[in-house]
Design an enzyme around this catalytic site. Structure first.
Site: not given
Ligand SMILES: Cc1ncc(COP(=O)(O)O)c(C=O)c1O
Length: 387
Positions: A132, A217, A246
């Site tokens: 994700f 990520d 986050k």
């Molecule tokens: C690993 C990862 N990347 C990207 C995102 C996207 O973040 P945002 O909701 O701040 O756009 C998340 C959100 O949970 C995530 O867990």
């Protein structure tokens, strides 16, 4: 004065509109509804609340900054932004020297994709099944889940997905056309799956073999969550591009894409965000990083993860398929849907979240007391029994 009720119809578009519980304030790992009923946050802030709600250091920094300068275009220098960037880079290995600031996790991934495509002059992005990376179109193209992707197709071309934790698959997928291999060191939304160090080493080798960039990520795993400041420290494999968001600014929206000067030197074109790097978020970020380090929160996450081991082991039952995780990032995969268990937990005053249909995900603030954390695991055991 706004007095929210749990039953109020919501004007919110999408999933936010389906929330039932209205929460109005927080204090550390505790969240309160309008009737002042207290809940323990085991994931309610989706991992963005690592410092807990209303951490005094973040509150002070935001209050001070809000009266000084909330916003400034990135074309101007600002000492708070400079101090924040220096603080962040000071926590990372020395090859990291450049940061693009944005406002969310998905934006941090968008920047990583653009940086990699531009710096390598190649089109292809390889990501992992169950991964994700966000919901804007570039990040969504790297995200795996069919039901998140399909309604918005066609997505960005040249994205491929490989099975996670299978080094052999990288040998084939990462080729001379690959700009970026993008992986979560622990898959969060996909159900809390921890990468093996061998897998991450194979990812590094696959990228080095063909000159692709390795991107981690760490939007969910970064900043102490897994028991180290950055999850890549567990394996020692250092990426070329790192995404963070986050809890980076203690709950104030922010995203960061970190890379090396060498990658930046190859970047053509431009990328920009009006609000990215605004002094308010940077002031909050500076206070958040000082707190993360000063209160030894990564070490605390590691310790609370260790202390939870007996209780996590005790969750094992005919309803539980597997318990996975590290630090303060855990997934309890059930043999049934997670929703009834989450509802039973909520009735006991503990708020957790799911990761897919069957996984209960625990992402408590790193400041949670041992009593609340272990009490939450006891409550989860009861909820699984009755869910
Ligand atoms: C690993 C990862 N990347 C990207 C995102 C996207 O973040 P945002 O909701 O701040 O756009 C998340 C959100 O949970 C995530 O867990």
């Amino acid at each position: 004065m706004i007095t929210p009720t749990a039953q109020a119809p919501s004007a919110e578009f999408g999933e936010g509109g389906r929330n039932r519980l209205a929460l109005v304030r927080g204090d550390g790992a505790h969240l309160f509804d309008a009737q002042d009923r207290r809940y323990v946050d085991l994931g309610a802030t989706h991992g963005a609340g690592s410092l807990g709600a209303a951490h005094p250091a973040v509150v002070r920094a935001v209050q001070r900054q809000v009266a000084e300068l909330i916003h400034l275009g990135s074309g101007y220098a600002n000492p708070v932004r400079t101090a924040f960037l220096e603080r962040l880079l000071g926590l990372l290995p020395s090859q990291f020297a450049r940061v693009f600031l944005s406002n969310s996790g998905t934006e941090s991934v968008e920047a990583a994709i653009k940086i990699a495509r531009s710096a390598t002059g190649r089109p292809k992005v390889v990501a992992a099944r169950r991964g994700f990376h966000g919901r804007t179109l570039g990040s969504l193209s790297a995200t795996w889940r069919k039901e998140l992707r399909e309604p918005f197709e066609p997505l960005v071309p040249e994205f491929a997905h490989v099975p996670y934790n299978e080094p052999g698959a990288l040998e084939v997928a990462v080729d001379e056309r690959t700009a970026l291999l993008l992986l979560e060191p622990v898959q969060g939304e996909g159900g809390v799956h921890v990468a093996t160090p061998e897998y991450l080493r194979a990812a590094r080798a696959a990228c080095d073999r063909v000159g692709a960039l390795l991107g981690f990520d760490e939007v969910q795993t970064g900043l102490g969550r897994t028991g180290r400041l950055f999850a890549f420290e567990h394996s020692g494999v250092v990426p070329d591009v790192l995404t963070l968001a986050k809890s980076l600014a203690g709950g104030v929206p922010i995203g960061a894409t970190v890379t090396t000067s060498e990658v930046e030197s190859r970047f053509q074109g431009s990328h920009h965000s009006t609000f990215g790097g605004n002094p308010l978020a940077c002031a909050a970020g500076l206070a958040a990083l000082d707190t993360l380090v000063g209160e030894h929160l990564a070490e605390r996450a590691a310790e609370l993860g260790r202390r939870a081991a007996p209780k996590l082991a005790a969750l094992s039952s005919d309803k539980v398929r597997e318990v996975r995780g590290l630090g303060l990032m855990w997934g309890v995969e059930l043999r049934e849907r997670a929703a009834p268990t989450l509802a039973a937990l909520e009735a006991e005053g503990y708020l957790a979240i799911s990761a897919g249909a069957t996984v209960v995900r625990l992402l408590p603030p790193l400041v949670i007391s041992e009593e609340d954390w272990l009490g939450g695991l006891d409550a989860l055991g009861r909820a699984i029994g009755h869910g």
